[in-house]
Design an enzyme around this catalytic site. Structure first.
Site, PDB file in Angstrom:
ATOM      1  CB  CYS A 239      -0.851  34.351  14.654  1.00  0.00           C
ATOM      2  SG  CYS A 239      -0.451  35.335  16.098  1.00  0.00           S
TER       3      CYS A 239
ATOM      4  CD  GLU B 269      -2.654  -1.314   2.532  1.00  0.00           C
ATOM      5  OE1 GLU B 269      -2.257  -0.660   3.526  1.00  0.00           O
ATOM      6  OE2 GLU B 269      -3.606  -2.104   2.590  1.00  0.00           O
TER       7      GLU B 269
ATOM      8  CE1 TYR C 243      -0.274  10.428   4.465  1.00  0.00           C
ATOM      9  CE2 TYR C 243       1.888  10.234   3.440  1.00  0.00           C
ATOM     10  CZ  TYR C 243       0.719   9.646   3.923  1.00  0.00           C
ATOM     11  OH  TYR C 243       0.560   8.292   3.848  1.00  0.00           O
TER      12      TYR C 243
ATOM     13  NE  ARG D  61       6.132   9.179   3.272  1.00  0.00           N
ATOM     14  CZ  ARG D  61       5.853   9.914   4.351  1.00  0.00           C
ATOM     15  NH1 ARG D  61       6.156  11.198   4.359  1.00  0.00           N
ATOM     16  NH2 ARG D  61       5.285   9.368   5.414  1.00  0.00           N
TER      17      ARG D  61
END
Length: 477
Positions: A393, A319, A423, A322
Site C-alpha cells: 500500500c 572489500e 542488498y 555486490r
C-alpha cells in the site's frame, strides 16, 4: 520469432536509455547468472532447475542464488587481484562485504574461495562465526559499534577492527586489554573522493557519517600507536558504491598514499585498504568495468604513486560484495493483476506481482533500475512497456520501473528479475506484515534453502498480544 528494435518506436514514457528489445525473451548477457538458460519450451532454468519447479516447491516471491556462479566470481576476483598486485611486488587481500548478503552457507563459499569476510554488526559477526570463519579472517566495520560488540569482537579474536572515530580508539583499546589481546586496527578516513557509476567528485572534505577527515589521520594514528593494546595496520577508505571505472579509485589512492608515506616516518604501515564498491549491470544499458581491468588500473596507480613517494608498496586490501553476489541472484515473482494505464494518450502496462518493496526496497530508496523477463514461458507477441509494481500500500512500491515484456503478459505468469543477489534480502522487511521471502541456492539441478522464509505465524510469534496458542490467521501461512 523476434522483433527488430530499430523498426519499433520506443514508448515515449520509457526512459531515454531503454530501447525496445529485438527479443523480449532474451536473457541479456551480463545480467544473469552464468547458468541461466531457457528450455526448448522457453522456460527459465537456473543452476539446472526450472523456474516453475522452484516456484512450486518454495513459493513466490523467491530469492535464488546460483551457487556455482557466486563461488566462481569470488575465486576469479581474488585470483585477478592477487596476480596484478604480485606483478608490482606485493599481495592483495580480499574481504567479502557481508552486508550485501550473508548467510552461513555464503560464508562457507567465500572462505572456501580464499576470501576473508567483512562484517558490520554483532549479528553479522555471529553469522560469520556460525559459518565456520576463523575470527582472524574477519574485519569489523561500523560508525557506532556498541561496547558489547567491541567486547565480543576482541574476545573471539577478530582479525581487524576499523576505527571510525576518535572516541572509538579508547573503546577498542579498553575492550582489547580487557580480553588480553593486542588488536589489529585500521583507521577509516575520507579521501574527499566520492564516486558513483562512471563519475566521481574530488573535494577537500566530505560531509558524511563515516570516517575522519584525511588531514586528521596523523594525529589519530599517533593516539592509536600510543595504546599498548592496539596495533595500527593501515588506513581504510570507501569512496562509494556501484562504481564504473577506476578514475575515482586512482585519485583516492593517490591521496591516501601521500598520508600513508608520512605515517611511515613514525612506524610501520603494512597495509592500505581501498574498500569496495565495484559496479555491476542491472539493465542492458549498464556497462560495468571488468574486474581484470580494475585490478590492472589499481595496481598500476599504486605502483606509480609508491615510486613517486619512494616508499615500499603496501599490502592492498579490498572489500567487494555486490560484484560477487549481485549477478548470482535472481528474484522470482508471480503476476497477480495487469492494468493498462493511459498517460496523455500513451499506454503503460502495470504488472503487479506478489512481492515488492518488502523484498526489494532499492527502487524506492535509491531509484534503482532493474530488468525483467518472463520466467515460465516465452512469447512471440510484440513487446510492450511495462512497470512491475509490488503489492504494498505505497505508490512508490515499484520493482522494475521500466522494461519491455511481451504484450500478452498475464495473471499467473512467473517473472524473473536478475541481479538481485546483493542488498535485496539484506534490506528486506515486513512492511504490511509481509513475511520475508526465502533464499534458495541452485546447483547442478538441485535446490536447497539457505534462509527460510517467514510465515504469518512467524510474524505473530513476535507480537506479545497475539494468542499464540490459537492463531487466527484465516488459514493463511
Amino acid at each position: 520469432m523476434t522483433f527488430d528494435s530499430h523498426a519499433q518506436t520506443p514508448n515515449p514514457l520509457a526512459p531515454d536509455w531503454l530501447r525496445p528489445p529485438a527479443d523480449a525473451n532474451e536473457l541479456a548477457a551480463g545480467l544473469w547468472p552464468s547458468s541461466a538458460s531457457r528450455t526448448s519450451a522457453g522456460e527459465l532454468v537456473l543452476g539446472g532447475v526450472r523456474a516453475s519447479d522452484l516456484a512450486a516447491e518454495f513459493g513466490t516471491p523467491l530469492y535464488i542464488i546460483d551457487e556455482a556462479d557466486a563461488r566462481a566470481r569470488a575465486a576469479e576476483l581474488l585470483a585477478v587481484f592477487q596476480a596484478e598486485f604480485a606483478r608490482i611486488g606485493t599481495n592483495a587481500k580480499v574481504y567479502y562485504a557481508g552486508k550485501a548478503f550473508l548467510s552461513t552457507e555464503v560464508v562457507r563459499w567465500m572462505i572456501a574461495a580464499g576470501l576473508n569476510i567483512d562484517v558490520c554488526s554483532g549479528g553479522e559477526l555471529a553469522v560469520a562465526l556460525a559459518g565456520g570463519a576463523e575470527p582472524s579472517r574477519l574485519g569489523f566495520h561500523g560508525n557506532n559499534k556498541s561496547l558489547a560488540e567491541l567486547d565480543q569482537a576482541t574476545r573471539v579474536g577478530i582479525g581487524t577492527i576499523v576505527i571510525d572515530s576518535e572516541i572509538e580508539i579508547g573503546r577498542v583499546a579498553e575492550a582489547a586489554a580487557r580480553n588480553g589481546r593486542v588488536q589489529n586496527v585500521r583507521l577509516r578516513v575520507n579521501s574527499g573522493v566520492h564516486a558513483h557509476t562512471h563519475e566521481f567528485l574530488a573535494t577537500s572534505h566530505e560531509d558524511q557519517k563515516f570516517g575522519i577527515v584525511l588531514t586528521d589521520a596523523p594525529r589519530l594514528v599517533g593516539l592509536i600507536r600510543a595504546q599498548a593494546a592496539l596495533n595500527f595496520v593501515g588506513l581504510h577508505c570507501h569512496i562509494g558504491s556501484q562504481i564504473f571505472g577506476a578514475d575515482g579509485f586512482a585519485e583516492s589512492a593517490a591521496r591516501l598514499l601521500d598520508v600513508h608515506a608520512a605515517l611511515l616516518a613514525d612506524g610501520p604501515v603494512p597495509e592500505l585498504n581501498l574498500g569496495g564498491g565495484f559496479g555491476i549491470a542491472y539493465t542492458s544499458a549498464d556497462e560495468p568495468t571488468p574486474i581484470r581491468e580494475l585490478a590492472v588500473a589499481l595496481a598500476d596507480i599504486v605502483a606509480t604513486e609508491c615510486t613517486r613517494l619512494n616508499i615500499p608498496v603496501p599490502v592492498l586490501a579490498f572489500e567487494p560484495g555486490r560484484v560477487i553476489i549481485g549477478p548470482a541472484g535472481v528474484s522470482l515473482y508471480r503476476v497477480g493483476t495487469t492494468k493498462a494505464v493511459d498517460v496523455s494518450g500513451t499506454t503503460r502496462l502495470y504488472v503487479s506481482v506478489d512481492g515488492g518493496m518488502s523484498d526489494n526496497v532499492r527502487p524506492a530508496l535509491y531509484g534503482a533500475d532493474y530488468a525483467v523477463r518472463l520466467a515460465d514461458r516465452t512469447s512471440d507477441i510484440a513487446p510492450e512497456l511495462v512497470r512491475i509494481a509490488g503489492k504494498h500500500c505505497e505508490s512508490g512500491d515499484i520493482v522494475v520501473d521500466a522494461d519491455y515484456l511481451p504484450g500478452d503478459v498475464t495473471p499467473g505468469d512467473l517473472l524473473a528479475v536478475p541481479a538481485t543477489g546483493a542488498y535485496c534480502w539484506a534490506l528486506s522487511n515486513n512492511y504490511n506484515y509481509q513475511g520475508r521471502a526465502p533464499v534458495v541456492a541452485v546447483l547442478n539441478g538441485a535446490a536447497r534453502v539457505l534462509v527460510r522464509g517467514e510465515t504469518i505465524a512467524d510474524l505473530l510469534a513476535r507480537d506479545t498480544g497475539a494468542a499464540l496458542s490459537a492463531p487466527t490467521n484465516g488459514g493463511i501461512s
